[in-house]
Design an enzyme around this catalytic site. Sequence first.
Site, short mmCIF file in Angstrom:
data_model
loop_
_atom_site.label_atom_id
_atom_site.label_comp_id
_atom_site.label_asym_id
_atom_site.label_seq_id
_atom_site.Cartn_x
_atom_site.Cartn_y
_atom_site.Cartn_z
N ARG A 22 1.09 -1.30 0.12
CA ARG A 22 -0.29 -0.14 0.25
C ARG A 22 0.94 1.56 -0.14
O ARG A 22 0.43 2.30 -0.47
CB ARG A 22 -1.05 0.15 1.28
CG ARG A 22 -1.67 1.08 1.26
CD ARG A 22 -3.14 1.24 2.52
NE ARG A 22 -3.62 2.33 2.25
CZ ARG A 22 -4.57 2.86 2.71
NH1 ARG A 22 -5.95 1.44 3.02
NH2 ARG A 22 -5.16 3.62 2.39
N TYR A 29 1.45 6.78 -6.80
CA TYR A 29 0.38 7.84 -7.19
C TYR A 29 0.92 9.59 -6.94
O TYR A 29 0.48 10.52 -7.69
CB TYR A 29 -1.21 7.72 -5.89
CG TYR A 29 -1.78 6.24 -6.64
CD1 TYR A 29 -1.36 5.41 -7.44
CD2 TYR A 29 -2.31 5.42 -5.53
CE1 TYR A 29 -2.48 3.99 -7.80
CE2 TYR A 29 -2.54 4.21 -5.81
CZ TYR A 29 -2.70 3.95 -6.39
OH TYR A 29 -3.48 2.38 -7.24
N ARG A 68 16.38 28.64 9.07
CA ARG A 68 16.78 27.98 7.87
C ARG A 68 14.88 26.73 7.72
O ARG A 68 14.81 26.81 6.43
CB ARG A 68 17.77 27.22 8.04
CG ARG A 68 18.30 26.47 6.62
CD ARG A 68 19.94 25.86 6.64
NE ARG A 68 20.45 27.02 6.62
CZ ARG A 68 21.27 27.66 7.36
NH1 ARG A 68 21.17 27.38 9.05
NH2 ARG A 68 21.96 28.08 7.10
N GLU A 82 -0.56 25.21 -3.10
CA GLU A 82 -0.74 24.81 -5.26
C GLU A 82 -1.42 23.39 -5.56
O GLU A 82 -2.21 23.18 -6.46
CB GLU A 82 0.53 25.83 -5.75
CG GLU A 82 -0.18 25.00 -7.43
CD GLU A 82 -1.43 25.99 -7.78
OE1 GLU A 82 -1.89 25.89 -8.38
OE2 GLU A 82 -1.45 26.96 -7.12
N GLU A 89 -9.16 22.72 -8.81
CA GLU A 89 -9.79 23.26 -9.39
C GLU A 89 -10.84 21.75 -10.60
O GLU A 89 -11.70 22.23 -11.14
CB GLU A 89 -8.76 24.11 -10.03
CG GLU A 89 -8.11 25.33 -9.70
CD GLU A 89 -8.23 26.44 -10.23
OE1 GLU A 89 -6.72 25.97 -10.89
OE2 GLU A 89 -7.06 27.04 -9.66
N LYS A 107 -13.29 27.78 -6.64
CA LYS A 107 -12.23 27.95 -7.46
C LYS A 107 -11.82 29.51 -6.75
O LYS A 107 -10.79 29.61 -6.64
CB LYS A 107 -12.74 27.95 -8.57
CG LYS A 107 -12.25 26.92 -9.05
CD LYS A 107 -12.43 27.04 -10.82
CE LYS A 107 -12.33 25.61 -11.69
NZ LYS A 107 -13.08 25.89 -12.97
N ASP A 108 -12.20 30.37 -6.47
CA ASP A 108 -12.14 31.44 -5.79
C ASP A 108 -10.95 30.71 -4.00
O ASP A 108 -9.97 31.81 -4.02
CB ASP A 108 -12.74 31.99 -5.62
CG ASP A 108 -13.81 33.10 -7.11
OD1 ASP A 108 -12.84 32.63 -7.77
OD2 ASP A 108 -14.57 33.68 -6.76
N SER A 111 -8.43 29.94 -4.60
CA SER A 111 -6.82 30.59 -4.97
C SER A 111 -6.89 31.61 -3.49
O SER A 111 -5.40 31.89 -3.93
CB SER A 111 -7.96 31.46 -6.45
OG SER A 111 -7.08 32.91 -6.98
#
Length: 130
Positions: A22, A29, A68, A82, A89, A107-108, A111
């Site tokens: 798995r 994937y 760091r 992202e 989306e 979607k907004d 974003s």
Amino acid sequence: MSSEPNPLGAAAALKGRGGLARICNAAGYSLAGLKAAYAGEAAFRQLVWLNLLLIPVALLLDVSRVERAVLIGVVVLGLIVELLNSAIEATVDRISLDLHPLSGRAKDMGSAAQLLALCLVGLIWGVILL
């Protein structure tokens, strides 16, 4: 006895193997998802290149180990957000390409999450470097 199908059993059957198999499947994937994002999402590609620039810079800066780690962590967080934004989306587009207020809202919001993540990158790098 119910003749209704068990949705949890069907979902478990789709999951497949357990244990090491798995984990190997999941890694495959995940790599496929990264490749798809890089191939299909310009914003993801731009963030990958930004990470390839900023992570070595963070390693070369004369800052504490914690600073760091924060500098590197925040740019990686931008990639994560992202990926999630792109997944939202893709899911909305899979359901329907028709304009719908809820689709636009989803979607907004994705974003907006990315905008906040990028503002956080700028804020953290600015505070640590200045």
